[in-house]
Motif scaffolding. Structure first.
Motif, PDB file in Angstrom:
ATOM      1  N   ARG A  44     -37.790-101.472  64.054  1.00 47.56           N
ATOM      2  CA  ARG A  44     -37.219-100.146  63.809  1.00 47.56           C
ATOM      3  C   ARG A  44     -37.692 -99.440  62.535  1.00 47.56           C
ATOM      4  O   ARG A  44     -37.640 -98.205  62.481  1.00 47.56           O
ATOM      5  CB  ARG A  44     -35.688-100.219  63.818  1.00 47.56           C
ATOM      6  CG  ARG A  44     -35.144-100.638  65.182  1.00 47.56           C
ATOM      7  CD  ARG A  44     -33.651-100.448  65.322  1.00 47.56           C
ATOM      8  NE  ARG A  44     -33.195-101.071  66.542  1.00 47.56           N
ATOM      9  CZ  ARG A  44     -33.245-100.496  67.754  1.00 47.56           C
ATOM     10  NH1 ARG A  44     -33.725 -99.290  67.891  1.00 47.56           N
ATOM     11  NH2 ARG A  44     -32.810-101.148  68.821  1.00 47.56           N
ATOM     12  N   PRO A  45     -38.137-100.139  61.478  1.00 46.46           N
ATOM     13  CA  PRO A  45     -38.548 -99.408  60.279  1.00 46.46           C
ATOM     14  C   PRO A  45     -39.557 -98.278  60.519  1.00 46.46           C
ATOM     15  O   PRO A  45     -39.419 -97.203  59.901  1.00 46.46           O
ATOM     16  CB  PRO A  45     -39.126-100.513  59.385  1.00 46.46           C
ATOM     17  CG  PRO A  45     -38.320-101.708  59.736  1.00 46.46           C
ATOM     18  CD  PRO A  45     -38.127-101.601  61.233  1.00 46.46           C
ATOM     19  N   GLY A  50     -43.527 -94.889  59.169  1.00 46.47           N
ATOM     20  CA  GLY A  50     -44.881 -94.626  59.641  1.00 46.47           C
ATOM     21  C   GLY A  50     -44.988 -93.852  60.942  1.00 46.47           C
ATOM     22  O   GLY A  50     -45.795 -92.925  61.058  1.00 46.47           O
ATOM     23  N   PHE A  51     -44.200 -94.206  61.947  1.00 42.39           N
ATOM     24  CA  PHE A  51     -44.283 -93.501  63.232  1.00 42.39           C
ATOM     25  C   PHE A  51     -43.760 -92.078  63.106  1.00 42.39           C
ATOM     26  O   PHE A  51     -44.376 -91.135  63.603  1.00 42.39           O
ATOM     27  CB  PHE A  51     -43.506 -94.274  64.305  1.00 42.39           C
ATOM     28  CG  PHE A  51     -43.492 -93.574  65.649  1.00 42.39           C
ATOM     29  CD1 PHE A  51     -44.653 -93.456  66.391  1.00 42.39           C
ATOM     30  CD2 PHE A  51     -42.316 -93.042  66.163  1.00 42.39           C
ATOM     31  CE1 PHE A  51     -44.647 -92.809  67.633  1.00 42.39           C
ATOM     32  CE2 PHE A  51     -42.296 -92.400  67.392  1.00 42.39           C
ATOM     33  CZ  PHE A  51     -43.473 -92.281  68.129  1.00 42.39           C
ATOM     34  N   LEU A 287     -23.800-117.064  49.590  1.00 42.49           N
ATOM     35  CA  LEU A 287     -22.880-116.045  49.080  1.00 42.49           C
ATOM     36  C   LEU A 287     -21.430-116.519  49.126  1.00 42.49           C
ATOM     37  O   LEU A 287     -20.562-115.944  48.468  1.00 42.49           O
ATOM     38  CB  LEU A 287     -23.024-114.752  49.887  1.00 42.49           C
ATOM     39  CG  LEU A 287     -24.425-114.121  49.913  1.00 42.49           C
ATOM     40  CD1 LEU A 287     -24.419-112.880  50.792  1.00 42.49           C
ATOM     41  CD2 LEU A 287     -24.898-113.779  48.507  1.00 42.49           C
ATOM     42  N   GLY A 288     -21.154-117.529  49.952  1.00 43.09           N
ATOM     43  CA  GLY A 288     -19.803-118.054  50.070  1.00 43.09           C
ATOM     44  C   GLY A 288     -18.864-117.160  50.844  1.00 43.09           C
ATOM     45  O   GLY A 288     -17.652-117.235  50.685  1.00 43.09           O
ATOM     46  N   ARG A 289     -19.408-116.333  51.706  1.00 39.94           N
ATOM     47  CA  ARG A 289     -18.573-115.422  52.505  1.00 39.94           C
ATOM     48  C   ARG A 289     -19.362-114.916  53.703  1.00 39.94           C
ATOM     49  O   ARG A 289     -20.559-115.166  53.824  1.00 39.94           O
ATOM     50  CB  ARG A 289     -18.109-114.242  51.662  1.00 39.94           C
ATOM     51  CG  ARG A 289     -19.228-113.364  51.115  1.00 39.94           C
ATOM     52  CD  ARG A 289     -18.652-112.273  50.232  1.00 39.94           C
ATOM     53  NE  ARG A 289     -19.665-111.488  49.554  1.00 39.94           N
ATOM     54  CZ  ARG A 289     -20.214-110.384  50.046  1.00 39.94           C
ATOM     55  NH1 ARG A 289     -19.864-109.951  51.249  1.00 39.94           N
ATOM     56  NH2 ARG A 289     -21.114-109.708  49.348  1.00 39.94           N
ATOM     57  N   ARG A 290     -18.661-114.190  54.558  1.00 41.50           N
ATOM     58  CA  ARG A 290     -19.318-113.576  55.709  1.00 41.50           C
ATOM     59  C   ARG A 290     -20.013-112.289  55.280  1.00 41.50           C
ATOM     60  O   ARG A 290     -19.558-111.581  54.388  1.00 41.50           O
ATOM     61  CB  ARG A 290     -18.297-113.232  56.792  1.00 41.50           C
ATOM     62  CG  ARG A 290     -17.702-114.442  57.460  1.00 41.50           C
ATOM     63  CD  ARG A 290     -16.895-114.034  58.688  1.00 41.50           C
ATOM     64  NE  ARG A 290     -16.405-115.216  59.370  1.00 41.50           N
ATOM     65  CZ  ARG A 290     -17.133-115.946  60.196  1.00 41.50           C
ATOM     66  NH1 ARG A 290     -18.388-115.593  60.447  1.00 41.50           N
ATOM     67  NH2 ARG A 290     -16.636-117.021  60.773  1.00 41.50           N
ATOM     68  N   ILE A 291     -21.103-111.982  55.966  1.00 41.98           N
ATOM     69  CA  ILE A 291     -21.808-110.725  55.707  1.00 41.98           C
ATOM     70  C   ILE A 291     -22.529-110.300  56.982  1.00 41.98           C
ATOM     71  O   ILE A 291     -23.077-111.141  57.708  1.00 41.98           O
ATOM     72  CB  ILE A 291     -22.798-110.869  54.524  1.00 41.98           C
ATOM     73  CG1 ILE A 291     -23.411-109.505  54.189  1.00 41.98           C
ATOM     74  CG2 ILE A 291     -23.848-111.930  54.809  1.00 41.98           C
ATOM     75  CD1 ILE A 291     -24.187-109.513  52.883  1.00 41.98           C
ATOM     76  N   ARG A 292     -22.466-109.015  57.263  1.00 44.15           N
ATOM     77  CA  ARG A 292     -23.221-108.465  58.402  1.00 44.15           C
ATOM     78  C   ARG A 292     -24.311-107.575  57.819  1.00 44.15           C
ATOM     79  O   ARG A 292     -24.028-106.630  57.089  1.00 44.15           O
ATOM     80  CB  ARG A 292     -22.309-107.668  59.344  1.00 44.15           C
ATOM     81  CG  ARG A 292     -23.019-107.280  60.647  1.00 44.15           C
ATOM     82  CD  ARG A 292     -22.050-106.631  61.617  1.00 44.15           C
ATOM     83  NE  ARG A 292     -21.553-105.359  61.130  1.00 44.15           N
ATOM     84  CZ  ARG A 292     -22.230-104.210  61.197  1.00 44.15           C
ATOM     85  NH1 ARG A 292     -23.447-104.188  61.736  1.00 44.15           N
ATOM     86  NH2 ARG A 292     -21.704-103.102  60.742  1.00 44.15           N
ATOM     87  N   VAL A 293     -25.555-107.902  58.121  1.00 43.96           N
ATOM     88  CA  VAL A 293     -26.701-107.228  57.513  1.00 43.96           C
ATOM     89  C   VAL A 293     -27.436-106.429  58.580  1.00 43.96           C
ATOM     90  O   VAL A 293     -27.817-106.967  59.624  1.00 43.96           O
ATOM     91  CB  VAL A 293     -27.652-108.256  56.864  1.00 43.96           C
ATOM     92  CG1 VAL A 293     -28.843-107.547  56.227  1.00 43.96           C
ATOM     93  CG2 VAL A 293     -26.903-109.085  55.825  1.00 43.96           C
ATOM     94  N   GLU A 294     -27.670-105.151  58.299  1.00 48.52           N
ATOM     95  CA  GLU A 294     -28.254-104.248  59.297  1.00 48.52           C
ATOM     96  C   GLU A 294     -29.734-103.969  59.047  1.00 48.52           C
ATOM     97  O   GLU A 294     -30.234-102.934  59.473  1.00 48.52           O
ATOM     98  CB  GLU A 294     -27.481-102.921  59.301  1.00 48.52           C
ATOM     99  CG  GLU A 294     -26.032-103.058  59.709  1.00 48.52           C
ATOM    100  CD  GLU A 294     -25.227-101.787  59.497  1.00 48.52           C
ATOM    101  OE1 GLU A 294     -25.781-100.812  58.951  1.00 48.52           O
ATOM    102  OE2 GLU A 294     -24.037-101.776  59.866  1.00 48.52           O
ATOM    103  N   HIS A 295     -30.422-104.872  58.365  1.00 48.47           N
ATOM    104  CA  HIS A 295     -31.801-104.596  57.982  1.00 48.47           C
ATOM    105  C   HIS A 295     -32.804-105.398  58.796  1.00 48.47           C
ATOM    106  O   HIS A 295     -32.501-106.450  59.355  1.00 48.47           O
ATOM    107  CB  HIS A 295     -32.001-104.872  56.489  1.00 48.47           C
ATOM    108  CG  HIS A 295     -31.136-104.024  55.602  1.00 48.47           C
ATOM    109  ND1 HIS A 295     -30.864-102.703  55.885  1.00 48.47           N
ATOM    110  CD2 HIS A 295     -30.471-104.314  54.452  1.00 48.47           C
ATOM    111  CE1 HIS A 295     -30.083-102.216  54.934  1.00 48.47           C
ATOM    112  NE2 HIS A 295     -29.827-103.168  54.068  1.00 48.47           N
ATOM    113  N   TRP A 296     -34.037-104.897  58.775  1.00 49.95           N
ATOM    114  CA  TRP A 296     -35.165-105.468  59.514  1.00 49.95           C
ATOM    115  C   TRP A 296     -35.350-106.957  59.246  1.00 49.95           C
ATOM    116  O   TRP A 296     -35.550-107.746  60.172  1.00 49.95           O
ATOM    117  CB  TRP A 296     -36.408-104.674  59.128  1.00 49.95           C
ATOM    118  CG  TRP A 296     -37.718-105.302  59.428  1.00 49.95           C
ATOM    119  CD1 TRP A 296     -38.399-105.259  60.620  1.00 49.95           C
ATOM    120  CD2 TRP A 296     -38.544-106.060  58.522  1.00 49.95           C
ATOM    121  NE1 TRP A 296     -39.599-105.947  60.505  1.00 49.95           N
ATOM    122  CE2 TRP A 296     -39.702-106.430  59.227  1.00 49.95           C
ATOM    123  CE3 TRP A 296     -38.410-106.440  57.183  1.00 49.95           C
ATOM    124  CZ2 TRP A 296     -40.723-107.183  58.638  1.00 49.95           C
ATOM    125  CZ3 TRP A 296     -39.418-107.179  56.596  1.00 49.95           C
ATOM    126  CH2 TRP A 296     -40.552-107.540  57.315  1.00 49.95           C
TER     127      TRP A 296
END
Length: 408
Positions: A44-45, A50-51, A287-296
Motif C-alpha cells: 500500500r505505500p 510513488g504510484f 512493549l509488555g502490552r497489546r498493540i495494533r499497528v497499521e503500517h507496511w
C-alpha cells in the motif's frame, strides 16, 4: 492421510507473504489465498507515494509477479472473500457459497477507511485512499494541476496526498481538528515541524478545526469547517484513519477488541486460527502490552511470523513498530511508539533547522521511539536503543560525536 489445507483470508501483503513463507518453510499442503479485490496482492505505500506521484508503475506495487502463485501452487482467488467461519467444523464458506475445510486459518483481512458521515458526504469528487483503484482515481483527479484540493485529516495519508497534490500544481488546504499534524502519532513537537514543512510548500493548513459538511450540486464545490468557514473545493481527500475488519472474527466468536486479539505468536483465542497485519491486536512482549499497528512493515513481517506459527514453530513476534514517509524534500523513518502521554522528553541529535536530524522520544530516561529525518542508515541503531530498554544519558544521545551503537 488427507492433504492439509491452510486458508488465508485476505490477499494482502500480510497474506501473500504468509503464503510465500509457508512454501519456503516446506509446507506441501494446499494453500488457498482469498481476496475481495480484483487485484493480486500489492503493497500500500505506493498508493500515496510513488504510484500516486506517477513515479512508479502499477506493477511495482505487487508483492509477486503474476505467475508466482501458479509456480508455487498457491490458489489465489481474487474478487472473492471468506464470508463466514464455522470453527466447530473447521470450515469457511466463501462469497461464492463454496465451503472449504481448513486445518489452519489466517485472518489477514486488513482495515477499511473511516468515512466522514456529515451532510454532503455522498457528493462526487470526495475521495478516500485505501485501494489501488482509489489511488488511480485520485491521481486522475489531481494529476493535471490547477484544482482546488481540500484534505480532511493531517495524518500520514493526509499529508502525503497533500504533498502529491502540491507536486502536481494544485492549490491545497488541509483541515485537521488536532493542534498539530500527526499529533496522535508523535505529539506536538514534531507535528509542528510537519506543519512548517507544508506551509513552506504553499499548503493552507487549518488546525483545531474539523469538517462539518460539504456543499455542491452533485459535485463537491466547498468544504464547511467546524468553525463555519467555507473552503472552495474541486477535489476532496478524506484521510481520518481506518477501522480493522473484524466482522468475520466477531461472528465466529473470536476475542475482538480494537482488532482481533492475538498472543505473541499471532494466535487467536482459537488455537487453529491466526491473525496478522492491520487487523491483529497483538501482545508484544517487548512493549509488555497489546498493540495494533497499521503500517507496511507490520504486514511485511507479521505475515511470515504467523505462517511459521501455523506450522507449529515457536514464534515470538516482538517487532518494533516501523514507518517511513516521503513528503517534498523530506524523507523520514520512525521506529517505536511516541503517542502523547507515552513519553516525557524529546531529545534531538543533528541540525533541526536544516531538517537533518534524529529525534528520540524518552520515557523515564529510556528511548521509546526514534525518528530519523533526512539522515539514513541508522534505523538498526535506533531500534537497538529501544530494544535495550536501558536508561540513556540525554546529553550523549544528543551528541553526534557519540556513536548510537555505543549507547545501545
Amino acid at each position: 492421510m488427507p492433504e492439509e489445507t491452510f486458508v488465508i483470508a485476505g490477499a494482502s501483503l500480510a497474506g501473500a507473504k504468509a503464503a510465500e513463507t509457508l512454501r519456503a518453510e516446506g509446507f506441501a499442503g494446499r494453500i488457498l489465498l482469498v481476496g475481495d479485490e480484483i487485484e493480486r496482492p500489492y503493497e500500500r505505500p505506493p498508493l500515496s507515494k510513488g504510484f500516486l506521484l506517477d513515479k512508479e508503475p502499477r506493477d511495482k506495487a505487487h508483492v509477486h509477479e503474476a505467475d508466482w502463485y501458479d509456480k508455487h501452487d498457491v490458489e489465489l482467488r481474487v474478487g472473492t472473500s471468506v464470508a463466514s467461519i464455522d470453527r466447530a467444523a473447521h470450515q469457511v464458506r466463501l462469497s461464492t457459497k463454496e465451503p472449504v475445510g481448513y486445518d489452519r486459518l489466517l485472518l489477514a483481512t486488513g482495515a477499511s477507511v473511516r468515512r466522514l458521515e456529515v451532510p454532503g458526504s455522498k457528493l462526487q469528487g470526495i475521495h478516500y485512499l485505501r485501494t489501488m483503484a482509489d489511488s488511480a482515481a485520485l491521481k486522475q483527479a489531481i494529476a493535471h494541476g490547477g484544482r482546488r484540493v481540500v484534505v480532511a485529516g493531517a495524518g500520514w495519508i493526509g499529508l502525503e496526498t497533500a504533498a502529491a497534490a502540491r507536486a502536481y500544481g494544485n492549490d491545497v488546504t488541509v483541515i485537521e481538528p488536532e493542534p498539530a499534524p500527526l499529533h496522535a502519532a508523535m505529539g506536538p513537537e514534531l507535528g509542528g515541524m510537519f506543519a512548517e514543512l507544508h506551509r513552506e510548500h504553499g499548503v493552507d493548513l487549518r488546525l483545531d478545526q474539523g469538517v462539518a459538511g460539504f456543499w455542491g450540486a452533485g459535485q463537491v464545490s466547498a468544504v464547511v469547517t467546524s468553525g463555519g468557514a467555507e473552503v472552495p473545493a474541486d477535489v476532496v481527500v478524506v484521510g481520518i484513519g481506518v477501522r480493522p475488519n473484524t466482522r468475520l472474527a466477531e461472528e465466529a466468536g473470536l476475542e475482538v477488541s480494537d482488532g482481533i486479539l492475538v498472543d505473541q505468536s499471532l494466535r487467536t483465542s482459537d488455537p487453529d486460527i491466526f491473525a496478522a497485519g492491520d487487523v491483529a491486536n497483538a501482545y508484544n512482549p517487548l512493549l509488555g502490552r497489546r498493540i495494533r499497528v497499521e503500517h507496511w512493515a507490520n504486514a511485511l513481517n507479521g505475515g511470515p511470523a504467523a505462517a511459521r506459527a501455523m506450522l507449529g514453530q515457536d514464534v515470538v513476534y516482538d517487532r518494533i513498530p516501523y514507518f517511513f514517509s516521503d513528503q517534498y524534500d523530506l524523507g523520514m523513518e520512525m521506529s517505536g511508539v511516541a503517542a502523547p502521554g507515552e513519553y516525557d522528553e524529546v531529545v534531538y541529535r543533528g541540525d533541526r533547522a536544516a531538517r537533518e536530524f534524529i529525534a528520540f522520544w524518552l520515557s523515564g530516561g529510556r528511548v521509546v521511539a526514534g525518528m530519523n529525518v533526512n539522515v539514513w542508515d541508522v534505523t538498526g541503531d535506533v531500534q537497538a536503543l529501544i530494544r535495550s530498554q536501558r536508561p540513556v544519558d540525554a546529553a550523549r544521545l544528543a551528541d553526534p560525536a557519540v556513536p548510537l551503537a555505543e549507547l545501545a
